[in-house]
Design an enzyme around this catalytic site. Structure first.
Site, PDB file in Angstrom:
ATOM      1  N   ASP A 100       0.793  -1.235   0.000  1.00 22.78           N
ATOM      2  CA  ASP A 100       0.000   0.000   0.000  1.00 22.78           C
ATOM      3  C   ASP A 100       0.819   1.276   0.000  1.00 22.78           C
ATOM      4  O   ASP A 100       0.347   2.314   0.436  1.00 22.78           O
ATOM      5  CB  ASP A 100      -0.922  -0.011   1.221  1.00 22.78           C
ATOM      6  CG  ASP A 100      -0.142  -0.191   2.516  1.00 22.78           C
ATOM      7  OD1 ASP A 100       1.085   0.034   2.514  1.00 22.78           O
ATOM      8  OD2 ASP A 100      -0.762  -0.556   3.537  1.00 22.78           O
ATOM      9  N   GLU A 122      -0.214  -9.118  -1.018  1.00 24.38           N
ATOM     10  CA  GLU A 122      -0.841  -8.514   0.169  1.00 24.38           C
ATOM     11  C   GLU A 122      -2.047  -7.669  -0.252  1.00 24.38           C
ATOM     12  O   GLU A 122      -2.207  -6.518   0.150  1.00 24.38           O
ATOM     13  CB  GLU A 122       0.164  -7.665   0.972  1.00 24.38           C
ATOM     14  CG  GLU A 122      -0.230  -7.499   2.433  1.00 24.38           C
ATOM     15  CD  GLU A 122       0.747  -6.640   3.223  1.00 24.38           C
ATOM     16  OE1 GLU A 122       1.716  -7.201   3.753  1.00 24.38           O
ATOM     17  OE2 GLU A 122       0.549  -5.412   3.313  1.00 24.38           O
ATOM     18  N   GLU A 136      -2.183   5.237   2.703  1.00 25.41           N
ATOM     19  CA  GLU A 136      -2.107   3.822   2.348  1.00 25.41           C
ATOM     20  C   GLU A 136      -3.451   3.205   1.959  1.00 25.41           C
ATOM     21  O   GLU A 136      -3.519   2.336   1.093  1.00 25.41           O
ATOM     22  CB  GLU A 136      -1.473   3.017   3.492  1.00 25.41           C
ATOM     23  CG  GLU A 136       0.017   3.263   3.686  1.00 25.41           C
ATOM     24  CD  GLU A 136       0.346   4.528   4.465  1.00 25.41           C
ATOM     25  OE1 GLU A 136      -0.592   5.226   4.916  1.00 25.41           O
ATOM     26  OE2 GLU A 136       1.540   4.835   4.629  1.00 25.41           O
ATOM     27  N   HIS A 209       6.147   5.940  12.733  1.00 27.81           N
ATOM     28  CA  HIS A 209       6.523   6.710  11.545  1.00 27.81           C
ATOM     29  C   HIS A 209       5.353   7.190  10.692  1.00 27.81           C
ATOM     30  O   HIS A 209       5.541   7.987   9.783  1.00 27.81           O
ATOM     31  CB  HIS A 209       7.426   5.869  10.634  1.00 27.81           C
ATOM     32  CG  HIS A 209       6.672   4.780   9.905  1.00 27.81           C
ATOM     33  ND1 HIS A 209       6.384   3.584  10.481  1.00 27.81           N
ATOM     34  CD2 HIS A 209       6.119   4.755   8.666  1.00 27.81           C
ATOM     35  CE1 HIS A 209       5.703   2.839   9.628  1.00 27.81           C
ATOM     36  NE2 HIS A 209       5.518   3.524   8.518  1.00 27.81           N
ATOM     37  N   ARG A 211       2.529   8.804   8.495  1.00 26.22           N
ATOM     38  CA  ARG A 211       2.329  10.210   8.092  1.00 26.22           C
ATOM     39  C   ARG A 211       1.214  10.890   8.880  1.00 26.22           C
ATOM     40  O   ARG A 211       1.333  12.042   9.277  1.00 26.22           O
ATOM     41  CB  ARG A 211       1.985  10.264   6.597  1.00 26.22           C
ATOM     42  CG  ARG A 211       3.156  10.660   5.723  1.00 26.22           C
ATOM     43  CD  ARG A 211       2.710  10.778   4.265  1.00 26.22           C
ATOM     44  NE  ARG A 211       3.710  11.447   3.449  1.00 26.22           N
ATOM     45  CZ  ARG A 211       4.845  10.918   3.068  1.00 26.22           C
ATOM     46  NH1 ARG A 211       5.170   9.703   3.434  1.00 26.22           N
ATOM     47  NH2 ARG A 211       5.696  11.600   2.314  1.00 26.22           N
ATOM     48  N   HIS A 242      13.024   5.817  12.682  1.00 24.08           N
ATOM     49  CA  HIS A 242      12.872   6.009  11.232  1.00 24.08           C
ATOM     50  C   HIS A 242      13.726   7.189  10.776  1.00 24.08           C
ATOM     51  O   HIS A 242      13.931   8.140  11.530  1.00 24.08           O
ATOM     52  CB  HIS A 242      11.386   6.264  10.951  1.00 24.08           C
ATOM     53  CG  HIS A 242      10.989   6.194   9.514  1.00 24.08           C
ATOM     54  ND1 HIS A 242      11.320   7.177   8.609  1.00 24.08           N
ATOM     55  CD2 HIS A 242      10.291   5.266   8.818  1.00 24.08           C
ATOM     56  CE1 HIS A 242      10.830   6.851   7.415  1.00 24.08           C
ATOM     57  NE2 HIS A 242      10.204   5.690   7.519  1.00 24.08           N
TER      58      HIS A 242
END
Ligand code: UD1
Ligand code: UDP
Length: 370
Positions: A100, A122, A136, A209, A211, A242
């Site tokens: 994604d 996936e 995503e 991490h 967004r 990250h």
């Protein structure tokens, strides 16, 4: 039967895609009559390179698009432009994309523009909330709009696709290739200096991490963790942080100078899986970690409001705790103080497969291509 060579192009670009695509790439490369070409988009750089080294895989192309603080439009435009030339040159019979990310979405779009079939590894994960996880949920739904082969990791993922009207004969339940990777990485004799630092404490392994969590939500998460660590002298946090500068800044501001919290560089996948195996609790907003932890029987507090991985919640290993400081603080405290609550969540389960997903996907691809 396999007398004509066929070509599969695997396109990926971020750390989790590499971890989950490399076992499949190795299986494809072992298959007679198949040429597997690899194109990295370069959405990630330092975080992806060690995965390729560990699996011993070399890419054929790297679009090398990463920029510090990159934006969604810049990733999209640069991958689309770069990949079209690769498709023109290679003319693959099938493109494989994973999951994604913006790399996955854009690679699927590039294939669609050239009318090349797409296989989605996936496929079918859903929250049905376009803003969580962001972007995503859009990416994976968009890939599934144009995919021809759906490799769903679980029955629930397959059911999502069927409900959306995708054809049943194109949907395969394969398990998740991340479990294939896990069987190669966790070792009983694993040692590491950071784990030595934690050996007389309970290890809380942290990653964050997403967004949609940048900024305020991340501050709330980190403040909750700091409070709990100050109250529990026998707990320590390891945070492989990250590379995103926006994450690093908040983490340094809130965790700086706290003795029992260590910020370390991102770990390679062998290290990370072994750190998971040695941890007491995992705190994360990651997707992939939600799939790995149930196999290891490690309780995970998922610092998100939604998850596309309900199987781990049903198995009892994962709990959604959102991003409010009070909630995270309360749930962490419960796990650290209440032995029964801890035991109830520390059950090993394998909702994401048996470690054979890659072999299954290869067999499906062979049947499809010939
Ligand atoms: C991306 C994916 C996300 C996935 C995550 C896995 C998108 C929009 N997001 O998010 O779905 O969960 O990867 O980790 O596709 N950086 C480096 N070196 C690296 C990698 C990143 O310096 O090797 C820094 C760069 O400044 C970069 C920033 O991190 O601009 C953000 O990277 P990006 O890929 O845009 O977002 P992620 O949060 O990593
Ligand atoms: N991981 C890793 N090193 C780290 C942190 C995570 O190798 O320091 C692995 C982890 O085992 C999992 C994957 O990276 O397989 C998850 O990646 P990430 O959290 O970046 O992305 P997401 O799964 O949320 O897309």
């Amino acid at each position: 039967m396999i007398d004509v060579m066929k070509k599969v192009l695997a396109v990926f670009g971020t750390r989790p895609e590499a971890i989950k695509m490399c076992p499949l790439v190795l299986a494809l490369k072992r298959t007679r009559g198949l040429e597997c070409v690899i194109c990295l988009t370069g959405q990630h750089k330092e975080m992806l390179a060690p995965v390729m080294d560990i699996f011993g895989i070399r890419e054929d192309y790297n679009l090398d698009i990463m920029q510090p603080g990159q934006t969604l439009p810049s990733i999209t435009v640069n991958v689309l432009n770069g990949l079209d030339g690769v498709l023109e040159k290679e003319q693959p019979d099938l493109i494989l994309v994973h999951g994604d990310t913006t790399t996955s979405f854009t690679a699927a779009l590039a294939g669609f523009y050239r009318k090349i079939p797409i296989g989605h590894v996936e496929a079918g994960l859903r929250t049905y909330n376009m803003h969580s996880p962001y972007p995503e949920e859009f990416n994976r739904q968009a890939v599934d709009l144009v995919a021809e082969l759906y490799f769903a990791p679980t029955k629930q993922a397959a059911q999502n696709l069927l409900r959306e009207g995708k054809k049943g004969e194109n949907i395969y339940i394969t398990g998740n290739t991340v479990i294939d990777a896990l069987s190669l990485t966790v070792r009983n004799d694993y040692r590491n200096e950071n784990l030595d630092w934690c050996k007389d404490s309970r290890l809380i392994l942290l990653t964050a991490h997403r967004r949609e969590n940048l900024g305020e939500p991340m501050c709330h998460m980190f403040r909750a963790i700091k409070r709990i660590i100050e109250e529990c002298p026998d707990a320590k946090v390891l945070y492989p942080i990250h590379k995103n500068p926006k994450v690093r800044q908040v983490a340094r501001e809130i965790f700086g100078g706290v003795e029992r919290i260590r910020l370390i560089e991102p770990l390679d996948v062998i290290d990370f899986h072994n750190f998971m195996a040695h941890s007491y609790i995992i705190l994360t907003d990651s997707g992939g970690i939600q799939e790995e932890a149930p196999s290891l029987g490690k309780p995970v507090l998922v610092m998100r409001d939604t998850t596309e991985r309900p199987e781990g919640i049903e198995a009892g290993t994962l709990k959604l705790v959102g991003t409010s400081e009070e909630n995270i603080y309360r749930e962490m405290k419960k796990l650290l103080m209440d032995e029964k609550a801890y035991k109830d969540m520390s059950k090993a389960a394998n909702p994401y497969g048996d470690g054979q997903a890659s072999e299954r996907i290869v067999r499906i691809i062979v049947d499809y291509l010939w």
